[in-house]
Design an enzyme around this catalytic site. Structure first.
Site, mmCIF file in Angstrom:
data_model
loop_
_atom_site.group_PDB
_atom_site.id
_atom_site.type_symbol
_atom_site.label_atom_id
_atom_site.label_comp_id
_atom_site.label_asym_id
_atom_site.label_seq_id
_atom_site.Cartn_x
_atom_site.Cartn_y
_atom_site.Cartn_z
ATOM 1 N N GLU A 293 0.885 -1.164 0.000
ATOM 2 C CA GLU A 293 0.000 0.000 0.000
ATOM 3 C C GLU A 293 0.916 1.205 0.000
ATOM 4 O OE1 GLU A 293 -1.517 3.312 1.238
ATOM 5 O OE2 GLU A 293 -1.610 2.243 3.157
ATOM 6 N N CYS A 327 -1.888 8.502 4.223
ATOM 7 C CA CYS A 327 -1.958 8.233 2.788
ATOM 8 C C CYS A 327 -3.370 8.465 2.261
ATOM 9 C CB CYS A 327 -1.487 6.816 2.487
ATOM 10 S SG CYS A 327 -2.194 5.572 3.572
#
Length: 543
Positions: A293, A327
């Site tokens: 990720e 993020c």
């Protein structure tokens, strides 16, 4: 010997404590913060049964209080990476052969320890080491980490129960094996829960793990490792080391028993990992699992029908909580012209109302960014925006690193939807927005989809159901986690499995069964009770 199908606790999401003035949890946490600050911690690496101290140390300072020393951690080199691999491979046989109920019990006990006596310590080390407010630490280092541990046990139990059908005269079954070799977990600074989940999820599946956390997360990672040890995790199952990235990759990615990498971090680093693994593919025993990720440039798309207060709240929280160091943080917004004046005014007012300072003052909404490198990078974007004819800084913009790495939350309005702060990941308290003509909603959706290479999170805010439907369709691949009338942050384990595609990663959805499948290697077993004794089939008989 396992002689039963054991019933495991049905998980529920851990309750978020309030920490209101006078509450027991607030008083206890404040006491632990004082205790932690009064102790200079000596933090070793954990390799097999050993606490490894090299004598080559690096100091740990709160990002919001640079002069204070929390402790020192011992840095490793290539020899420690090799030692960690050896320890993981040595522990592998006994760990993967351990009964599922015993493996599960270790991680469930760790969850209970965090929920109980270690809660203020997980929160406290996260607050001081990573400069998180009490609420940001509570939802991360306590609740989300607890949820990962409990829900992963539940999800893996469900996976183990998935079995094929059997025809008469035979018994078919699936065996869910660990991967052959060791798994590498590389974790970021911004979420203590990610730091714990990446090694723990792979280990739960029977794998042994090399864990390299970010240097800026060592303080809380050490606390989690101590909790795992107390919960009964055997030596060598998870080996926590502090080495630089190139050294780690040079050793791990050239080892024939490298079985996979569980990664959260930058897109550039992940791309380099993938490239190196591909170049070394002929030397591995098995094809490694590559799970990552990575970055995000997360959007909030506002429809002309949206409630301005909903928009402003989603942006203020989504862009600036934990200083935008998520993020998933909202970093680009598209505001229709009919709402621009009111939204602009309310955003500026909200930002001016933020209180910024240390984490020990619970009234602060904003604290410091993680380190000097991050500070300098974020500041450069702000400085350039001040000079550009295509952008205007409407609020914030002040940066000061004298006592801590403080950057005032910054709002940038641009007339160019492709201006750099609308396209590139900044990873800080900077929100950029573009005002689009209110009759150009459909065209702007395409602009949102094509502006950024990332596809992690995003949201649509609208009171028009047809607009929500259109945005959901057009932005189908623009976000792995898509939010309707909400900020694009705050995914909860078991409720919103997290991950994105495109340049945002492999979309293997942490907090769900999907991620755990990646750390399993399935064997199909067919047992025939009365095997045939003649090769000839009935159709072969003569007429």
């Amino acid at each position: 010997m396992n002689n039963g199908h054991y019933s495991l606790p049905i998980p529920v999401n851990e309750t978020v404590l309030s920490y209101v003035p006078g509450s027991a949890e607030r008083i206890r946490l404040q006491s632990v913060l004082q205790e932690l600050k009064s102790t200079v911690m000596d933090i070793p690496m954990y390799i097999g049964s050993k606490e490894v101290r090299t004598g080559k140390t690096q100091s740990i300072h709160p990002p919001h209080e640079r002069a204070h020393v929390l402790g020192h951690f011992h840095q490793g080199n290539a020899s420690h990476v090799k030692a960690a691999i050896d320890a993981a491979l040595k522990a592998k046989k006994s760990w993967e052969e351990m009964s599922w109920s015993s493996r599960a019990a270790i991680f469930l006990k760790a969850a209970d320890l965090i929920a109980g006596k270690y809660r203020p310590y997980m929160n406290g080390t996260t607050m001081l080491g990573q400069s998180k407010t009490v609420f940001q630490a509570e939802i991360d280092a306590a609740c989300e980490l607890i949820d990962f541990l409990r829900f992963n046990v539940h999800f893996l139990s469900e996976i183990y129960q998935q079995q094929p059908i059997s025809s008469p005269g035979m018994h078919n079954r699936l065996e869910y094996r660990a991967l052959e070799g060791f798994v590498l977990a590389v974790t970021p600074f911004n979420f203590t829960a990610i730091g714990g989940n990446l090694p723990a999820s792979a280990a739960l599946c029977g794998n042994t793990v090399i864990w390299k956390c970010a240097n800026t997360q060592v303080y809380s990672a050490n606390m989690f490792m101590r909790i795992l040890k107390e919960a009964g995790l055997p030596d060598g199952v998870i080996n926590l080391i502090y080495v630089d990235g190139p050294t780690l990759g040079e050793v791990c990615f050239k080892h024939p028993q490298f079985a996979g990498v569980h990664f959260t971090g930058s897109t550039g680093v992940f791309n380099q990992m993938w490239k190196t693994i591909g170049e070394n593919i002929s030397m591995y025993r098995s094809y490694p699992r590559i799970v990552g990720e990575t970055g995000g440039k997360d959007f909030v798309m506002v429809h002309p029908s949206a409630d301005p207060d909903v928009v402003v709240t989603a942006l203020l929280r989504g862009a600036f909580e934990f200083q935008g160091q998520k993020c998933s943080a909202a970093s680009r917004a598209y505001i229709p012209s009919n709402l621009a004046d009111v939204v602009r005014k309310k955003l500026v007012s909200g930002i001016k109302g933020f209180k910024m300072g240390t984490v020990e003052d619970f009234t602060n909404f904003i604290t410091a960014v993680i380190d000097e490198k991050s500070f300098d990078k974020i500041k450069s974007y702000i400085d350039n925006a001040k000079k550009s004819s295509a952008s205007k800084v409407l609020a914030g913009g002040k940066c000061d690193k004298l006592t801590g790495y403080f950057i005032k939350p910054t709002l940038i309005e641009t007339t160019d939807p492709h201006y750099v702060t609308m396209c590139e990941e900044i990873f800080g308290p900077v929100l950029s927005f573009y005002v689009y003509p209110e009759n150009k909603f459909s065209a702007t959706l395409k602009l949102v989809d094509e502006t950024s290479p990332y596809a992690l999170t995003g949201s649509i805010i609208s009171r028009d159901r047809s607009a929500i439907e259109e945005a959901s369709r057009v932005l189908r691949h623009a976000a792995g986690n898509f939010y309707i009338n909400d900020k694009p942050t705050g995914a909860v384990v078991g409720q919103q499995p997290f991950g994105g595609a495109r340049a945002s990663g492999t979309n293997d959805k942490a907090g769900s069964q999907l991620n755990l499948y990646r750390w399993l290697s399935v064997r199909t077993v067919k047992e025939t009770f009365e095997p045939p004794r003649d090769y000839r089939y009935p159709f072969m008989q003569a007429d």
